[in-house]
Write a protein that holds these residues in place. Structure first.
Motif, PDB file in Angstrom:
ATOM      1  N   LEU A 168      -1.947   3.889   6.548  1.00 29.89           N
ATOM      2  CA  LEU A 168      -3.153   3.926   5.729  1.00 29.89           C
ATOM      3  C   LEU A 168      -4.362   3.996   6.661  1.00 29.89           C
ATOM      4  O   LEU A 168      -4.629   3.060   7.407  1.00 29.89           O
ATOM      5  CB  LEU A 168      -3.228   2.673   4.842  1.00 29.89           C
ATOM      6  CG  LEU A 168      -1.997   2.375   3.982  1.00 29.89           C
ATOM      7  CD1 LEU A 168      -2.221   1.121   3.151  1.00 29.89           C
ATOM      8  CD2 LEU A 168      -1.660   3.560   3.090  1.00 29.89           C
TER       9      LEU A 168
ATOM     10  N   TRP B 185      -6.540  -1.192  -1.274  1.00 26.30           N
ATOM     11  CA  TRP B 185      -5.613  -0.075  -1.418  1.00 26.30           C
ATOM     12  C   TRP B 185      -4.677  -0.325  -2.594  1.00 26.30           C
ATOM     13  O   TRP B 185      -4.322  -1.465  -2.878  1.00 26.30           O
ATOM     14  CB  TRP B 185      -4.763   0.098  -0.158  1.00 26.30           C
ATOM     15  CG  TRP B 185      -5.509   0.068   1.134  1.00 26.30           C
ATOM     16  CD1 TRP B 185      -5.949  -1.036   1.808  1.00 26.30           C
ATOM     17  CD2 TRP B 185      -5.900   1.188   1.932  1.00 26.30           C
ATOM     18  NE1 TRP B 185      -6.577  -0.679   2.964  1.00 26.30           N
ATOM     19  CE2 TRP B 185      -6.561   0.682   3.079  1.00 26.30           C
ATOM     20  CE3 TRP B 185      -5.734   2.562   1.807  1.00 26.30           C
ATOM     21  CZ2 TRP B 185      -7.063   1.503   4.078  1.00 26.30           C
ATOM     22  CZ3 TRP B 185      -6.231   3.394   2.793  1.00 26.30           C
ATOM     23  CH2 TRP B 185      -6.886   2.867   3.915  1.00 26.30           C
TER      24      TRP B 185
ATOM     25  N   LYS C  89      -0.235   3.766  -2.337  1.00 31.23           N
ATOM     26  CA  LYS C  89      -0.707   3.799  -0.935  1.00 31.23           C
ATOM     27  C   LYS C  89      -1.983   4.626  -0.798  1.00 31.23           C
ATOM     28  O   LYS C  89      -2.180   5.357   0.166  1.00 31.23           O
ATOM     29  CB  LYS C  89       0.383   4.360  -0.003  1.00 31.23           C
ATOM     30  CG  LYS C  89       1.759   3.738  -0.178  1.00 31.23           C
ATOM     31  CD  LYS C  89       1.764   2.268   0.158  1.00 31.23           C
ATOM     32  CE  LYS C  89       3.189   1.713   0.208  1.00 31.23           C
ATOM     33  NZ  LYS C  89       3.910   1.819  -1.065  1.00 31.23           N
TER      34      LYS C  89
ATOM     35  N   ALA D 234      -1.224  -0.660  -3.811  1.00 30.24           N
ATOM     36  CA  ALA D 234      -0.011  -0.992  -3.062  1.00 30.24           C
ATOM     37  C   ALA D 234       1.149  -0.074  -3.398  1.00 30.24           C
ATOM     38  O   ALA D 234       2.037   0.134  -2.563  1.00 30.24           O
ATOM     39  CB  ALA D 234       0.382  -2.449  -3.326  1.00 30.24           C
TER      40      ALA D 234
ATOM     41  N   THR E  47       4.403   4.210   6.172  1.00 32.02           N
ATOM     42  CA  THR E  47       3.236   4.922   5.668  1.00 32.02           C
ATOM     43  C   THR E  47       1.995   4.373   6.376  1.00 32.02           C
ATOM     44  O   THR E  47       1.779   3.159   6.388  1.00 32.02           O
ATOM     45  CB  THR E  47       3.066   4.733   4.148  1.00 32.02           C
ATOM     46  OG1 THR E  47       4.244   5.208   3.487  1.00 32.02           O
ATOM     47  CG2 THR E  47       1.853   5.497   3.638  1.00 32.02           C
TER      48      THR E  47
END
Length: 364
Positions: A116, A146, A151, A148, A114
């Motif tokens: 970010l 962020w 996300k 966790a 992912t």
């Protein structure tokens, strides 16, 4: 105590049994077998999706772990006991599938990724736990927070001073200093800043270093920070006051240090791993790497010290300082590592690529 066999015209069908009997039979099936059985009919599909069946499989394998706790915390529409009213498969089946994916990623080295997006000019330092990811961008003067699990971004902290432009390290420990984040500065700043993560402001700056600050750690009593000049500074966690300045602990930049309640372990470009008593402020042990180019990362547990250098990850005995093992399978600079029970994960870079190496360490 007795097995009753019912003879039914045309044979005995599983669907003809009472549903509670079918569920009891299905408890003896493995997850892959449940998946196969549920494909045979709509009725058995509904029975095999019983949430209690999948909860039993999950807790048998993983117990009541943090992963399931945070799932139910963030998915308020889901309950641990029932899946009624929810679209899709039962929640415990979803959780078991997700955990199996994570376990398979560890084994195959093929994780899902992912990305970010939020920093403007790269990420220089990062830390995370089960709840929070904190990243420092350096040139963009941003410290981003962020979620966790989801996300997703929580908050952006901006610092217009030279500290914000030259962040070298980030640290937070909610069990030690809840609500606060520490960052180490570089260039002309050379300070450790303490941020209130809810207000988004720097509440205290610790300014006694003689160079930029690439590493910070803390325990319940003290904050320790290492700088470019080879010094280790010890601060009071509660007040931020300087307790002691340990000068020239290394001959070069201290790239990484770690502290627990009894000791500090530091590594440097000078190739030494050094162990210190944080109360007496004296060195108790030192080990020298055989590799040129310095040591850039370190972690320790109760009995071993793990250090990463050029083309090697070394494991040292905490009691004797003896080198127990050297992983030489890496072929570049090891810039970061972490340990978790029987696993060691290391990341590094060479001239052309970056890589991450996972090694099982139980045998050592």
């Amino acid at each position: 105590e007795h097995l009753v066999v019912m003879e039914v015209e045309g044979g005995l069908r599983l669907e003809s049994l009472p549903e509670e009997i079918i569920v009891a039979i299905c408890r003896f099936l493995t997850p892959p077998e449940l998946v196969v059985v549920r494909l045979t009919s709509h009725h058995l599909a509904r029975v095999c999706d019983d949430n209690a069946l999948w909860r039993a499989h999950y807790t048998k394998r993983y117990g009541r772990d943090d992963y399931s706790f945070y799932y139910f915390r963030d998915h308020t529409e889901a309950t641990e006991e029932s899946s009624e009213g929810l679209k899709g498969p039962p929640v415990w089946k979803v959780l078991l599938k997700q955990r199996r994916v994570v376990a398979n990623n560890w084994l195959t080295g093929q994780p899902s990724v992912t990305v970010l997006k939020g920093h403007l000019k790269g990420v220089r330092c990062l830390q995370f736990d089960k709840d929070l990811i904190v990243s420092g961008g350096g040139p963009d003067k941003l410290l981003l927070l962020w979620d966790a699990y989801k996300k997703t971004p929580i908050r952006s902290l901006a610092c217009d001073t030279s500290h914000g432009q030259n962040m070298q390290s980030v640290l937070f420990k909610e069990d030690v200093l809840p609500g606060f984040i520490l960052t180490g500065g570089g260039s002309s700043d050379n300070s450790v800043s303490i941020w209130d993560k809810n207000k988004g402001v720097i509440v205290r700056s610790l300014r006694e270093h003689e160079g930029w600050v690439p590493t910070i750690d803390m325990n319940s009593q003290t904050i320790v920070s290492g700088d470019e000049a080879g010094n280790i500074l010890i601060w009071d966690t509660e007040t931020g006051m300087l307790i002691h300045k340990m000068l020239k602990c290394h001959f070069d930049t201290i790239w990484k240090l770690q502290i627990d309640q009894e000791k500090i372990v530091s590594v440097s470009h000078d190739r030494y791993v050094r162990v210190w008593d944080p109360r007496a402020h004296i060195q108790t042990m030192k080990m020298c790497s055989s590799k040129d180019g310095g040591i850039y990362c370190v972690k320790f547990d109760d009995t071993r010290i793990f250090s990463g250098s050029k083309e090697s990850i070394d494991i040292w005995d905490f009691r004797t300082g003896r080198l127990l093992h050297a992983f030489t399978e890496v072929d570049d600079w090891v810039m970061g590592l972490d340990i978790d029970n029987d696993k060691l994960v290391a990341g590094g870079y060479g001239n052309k690529y970056a890589n991450t190496t996972q090694t099982h360490i139980r045998a050592t």
